[in-house]
Scaffold this active site. Structure first.
Site, PDB file in Angstrom:
ATOM      1  N   ASN A 122       0.752  -1.043  -0.184  1.00 56.60           N
ATOM      2  CA  ASN A 122       0.002  -0.049   0.033  1.00 56.60           C
ATOM      3  C   ASN A 122       0.762   1.348   0.050  1.00 56.60           C
ATOM      4  O   ASN A 122       0.409   2.463  -0.006  1.00 56.60           O
ATOM      5  CB  ASN A 122      -0.994  -0.090   1.116  1.00 56.60           C
ATOM      6  CG  ASN A 122      -0.279   0.146   2.681  1.00 56.60           C
ATOM      7  OD1 ASN A 122       0.860   0.362   2.618  1.00 56.60           O
ATOM      8  ND2 ASN A 122      -1.023  -0.201   3.702  1.00 56.60           N
TER       9      ASN A 122
ATOM     10  N   TYR B 269       3.845  -4.881  19.616  1.00 54.19           N
ATOM     11  CA  TYR B 269       4.734  -5.419  18.350  1.00 54.19           C
ATOM     12  C   TYR B 269       4.973  -6.811  18.556  1.00 54.19           C
ATOM     13  O   TYR B 269       4.481  -7.448  17.674  1.00 54.19           O
ATOM     14  CB  TYR B 269       5.727  -4.360  18.014  1.00 54.19           C
ATOM     15  CG  TYR B 269       6.691  -4.991  16.897  1.00 54.19           C
ATOM     16  CD1 TYR B 269       5.989  -5.366  15.572  1.00 54.19           C
ATOM     17  CD2 TYR B 269       8.021  -5.425  17.039  1.00 54.19           C
ATOM     18  CE1 TYR B 269       6.624  -5.916  14.528  1.00 54.19           C
ATOM     19  CE2 TYR B 269       8.525  -5.961  16.011  1.00 54.19           C
ATOM     20  CZ  TYR B 269       8.134  -5.891  14.764  1.00 54.19           C
ATOM     21  OH  TYR B 269       8.926  -6.812  13.754  1.00 54.19           O
TER      22      TYR B 269
END
Ligand code: UFG
Length: 323
Positions: free
Chosen positions: A30, A139
């Site tokens: 993207n 994360y």
């Protein structure tokens, strides 16, 4: 044909450049953090989002995909603490969408980029894959959650997968055509090299009171081209029909402190760094060093490039950084 999701990012683009020598490649990215210029011109590029089922279905309908390699993730520990939603959305939820579409199209070979952050603060000198996983930030949790999803998909749907837990990826392609380019940059080696080139005033060493020989944190730096080679071996294993639900560490097995990295940068470049001591950065384990014996034994992979080569290649890239 191989689908590389996140193939415009730092590690993905290096994999693509080497993979196009052997396979036809479609890249989906993207471009939020990736760079279009980083994608080798021999790969087909599709701008789209892995969280978007339509984008994915279009690719699986259009191309005969036999395996998926998934590099698209947010990967900043500090940011994940400030904005966990972003990490669970992009790293977990979007990966589920990708896996759902893969299952729909009966694509069952998958290679997943995971991280040393799954181990948290390990209580061993050398981390192997049996070391307990105990992430200390969103994360690390987001990556470990996907690893669990893959294990379950393997049992229930026959997914074949390889999880690769990277330690500290660094360096650049030896052509110097592609390399590391993050905005903002947070990683040690590019920050030091940018300082040596004059685009930063100083390098801050985040903590010199750790329980390590020189007080600074120790990491295991691994050349991005060595990482790419491990992916290609893992892919070949999956494509040869090998059933797999494996997790492998990818590191050099050698630890270097922050001070040693800065000294090596000075030695390789011949330029003296402007260094200041600073406070610790939240969430930094003192020492992360990998054993990669398992992937050596099972797939024959071993890191080929040492810290000086990593820094030498990164230096040639940064001097003429193209994006
Ligand atoms: N460091 C400095 N000054 C800087 C930047 C970094 O002293 O300006 C230190 C850090 O505190 C750390 C070491 O240099 O001790 C390496 O830091 P990086 O930011 O380069 O890399 P990390 O080890 O923090 O992060 C890497 C990956 C993450 C992954 C993590 C696993 O980039 O994606 O390893 O712990 F989650």
């Amino acid at each position: 044909m191989i689908l590389v999701v996140g193939g415009a990012g730092y590690i993905g683009s290096h994999l693509v450049k080497d993979l196009v020598e052997k396979e036809e490649v479609v890249v989906l990215d993207n471009l939020t953090t990736g760079h279009r210029e980083a994608v080798d011109s021999r790969a087909i590029f599709v701008k789209g989002d892995l969280g978007n089922e339509e984008d994915l279905q279009m690719i699986f309908r259009s191309y005969p995909i036999k395996a998926v390699m998934h590099f698209a993730a947010n990967s900043l520990v500090g940011e994940s603490v400030v904005d966990p939603l972003k990490y669970y959305q992009n790293n977990v939820a979007s990966t589920l969408t990708l896996l759902k579409v893969m299952m729909k199209f009966q694509v069952k070979n998958f290679i997943f980029s995971s991280t040393a952050a799954t181990y948290g603060i390990p209580n061993v000198e050398i981390i192997d894959e049996s070391t307990m996983t105990a992430p200390i930030n969103p994360y690390g949790h987001s990556k470990l959650m996907v690893e669990q999803v893959l294990a379950d998909f393997s049992k229930s749907y026959g997914l074949n997968y390889v999880v690769l837990r990277y330690f500290n990826a660094a360096g650049a392609h030896d052509s110097a055509v592609i390399g590391e380019s993050h905005d903002p940059e947070t990683h040690l080696i590019p920050i030091v090299l940018q300082q040596l080139l004059g685009s930063r005033e100083k390098v801050s060493v985040f903590g010199d009171d750790y329980d390590t020989p020189d007080g600074t944190c120790i990491r295991d730096y691994i050349h991005v081209t060595d990482l790419a080679a491990a992916h290609i071996l893992a892919l070949e294993a999956l494509l040869s029909g090998k059933k797999s639900a494996e997790v492998y560490n990818l590191g050099n097995g050698l630890g270097y402190s922050v001070k040693e990295v800065i000294e090596t940068c000075e030695k390789v470049t011949g330029v003296k760094a402007n260094v200041e001591m600073a406070d610790r950065r939240a969430g930094d384990p003192a020492r992360l060093v990998a054993s990669s014996a398992k992937i050596l034994n099972e797939l024959g992979w071993k890191a080929q490039r040492n810290l000086e080569q990593i820094i030498g290649d990164a230096w040639r890239w940064h001097k003429e950084q193209k994006y």
